[in-house]
Design a protein around this motif. Structure first.
Motif, mmCIF file in Angstrom:
data_model
loop_
_atom_site.group_PDB
_atom_site.id
_atom_site.type_symbol
_atom_site.label_atom_id
_atom_site.label_comp_id
_atom_site.label_asym_id
_atom_site.label_seq_id
_atom_site.Cartn_x
_atom_site.Cartn_y
_atom_site.Cartn_z
ATOM 1 N N THR A 135 38.127 38.667 32.968
ATOM 2 C CA THR A 135 38.783 37.799 31.999
ATOM 3 C C THR A 135 39.696 38.582 31.072
ATOM 4 N N LEU B 145 42.867 30.574 30.668
ATOM 5 C CA LEU B 145 41.927 31.691 30.828
ATOM 6 C C LEU B 145 40.502 31.273 30.476
ATOM 7 N N SER C 167 37.562 31.492 33.251
ATOM 8 C CA SER C 167 36.371 32.311 33.010
ATOM 9 C C SER C 167 35.086 31.496 33.056
ATOM 10 N N GLU D 128 45.201 26.178 33.944
ATOM 11 C CA GLU D 128 44.748 27.377 34.666
ATOM 12 C C GLU D 128 45.573 27.583 35.935
ATOM 13 N N ALA E 66 45.637 33.459 35.325
ATOM 14 C CA ALA E 66 44.402 32.707 35.130
ATOM 15 C C ALA E 66 43.765 32.349 36.467
ATOM 16 N N VAL F 111 41.877 35.261 37.754
ATOM 17 C CA VAL F 111 40.605 35.425 37.046
ATOM 18 C C VAL F 111 39.561 34.486 37.639
ATOM 19 N N ASN F 112 39.939 33.222 37.833
ATOM 20 C CA ASN F 112 38.996 32.244 38.382
ATOM 21 C C ASN F 112 38.494 32.673 39.754
#
Length: 228
Positions: free
Chosen positions: A36, A170, A174, A198, A204, A207-208
């Motif tokens: 993240t 984000l 996360s 996202e 983002a 990150v996911n």
């Protein structure tokens, strides 16, 4: 394009503050926090036009990320991350880890927030013997304003600026957005809007993907342990 001004809080700092419990100092999503935080730094560099992701060049570790020459930031954390990206072309998933466990790691971000006066760190003794460090939110007004921006986007339908959109995206990526439920009541509408933001950000989304991969691996390990 978002241009950062002197002493402006970074997205990674605001994101850390949003994920932190005001009293205990616990940060939501701690197990995958490096993804993240690394993502937040990359998103900031991307918004500032300092890096670019080539989504036409996808590898096992996601889109390849390139540093834009002559665009090094003045902020030391961002400058170090920009230098890291510029070392060689890598997939975004690799950079999430390298930046999130390096220049953008948790301790670095917390130290910056303490220096800014947004967080407070205190050394305490437990049982009169053991020293422990506690971190709490010092400037609750600043955090409240941040939460209100997120709420306005997700509850009131306000169109976000690029920075707020990145923060919401984000938080969604996360998996920590539900922890704000006291201020931003969780619902299907909130989930859908956050997911839209996202998916509009390659940072983002990366990150996911990283968080979900980690959760799946941990879950698989738990299942194996339970059935052994």
């Amino acid at each position: 394009m978002t241009m950062q001004t002197e002493n402006e809080m970074l997205i990674v700092e605001d994101l850390t503050l949003l994920m932190m419990d005001d009293r205990s100092g616990a940060i939501a999503g701690a197990g995958t926090l490096y993804y993240t935080l690394g993502g937040a730094v990359l998103v900031e560099l991307g918004l500032g036009g300092r890096i670019r992701a080539d989504e036409n060049d996808m590898g096992l570790n996601g889109a390849k990320v390139h540093a834009v020459a002559g665009r090094a930031p003045s902020d030391p954390l961002l400058r170090a991350a920009h230098t890291k990206v510029g070392e060689r072309v890598r997939g975004v998933q690799t950079l999430l880890i390298e930046i999130g466990t390096g220049v953008g790691k948790r301790e670095t971000v917390l130290d910056r927030l303490v220096e800014r006066g947004v967080l407070r760190q205190e050394t305490k003794k437990t049982l009169g013997l053991f020293r422990t460090m506690s971190t709490t939110v010092a400037d609750t007004g600043y955090k409240k304003a941040l939460v209100e921006k997120v709420r306005a986007v997700l509850i009131d339908g306000v169109e976000p600026d690029a920075r707020t959109a990145a923060l919401v995206g984000l938080l969604s990526a996360s998996g920590t957005l539900p922890t704000l439920h006291r201020s931003v009541p969780w619902s299907g509408k909130v989930y859908k809007r956050a997911k839209e933001l996202e998916q509009s950000s390659w940072g983002a989304e990366a990150v996911n993907a990283a968080v979900m991969r980690t959760v799946a691996a941990v879950s698989a390990g738990t299942v194996v342990a339970a059935t052994s």
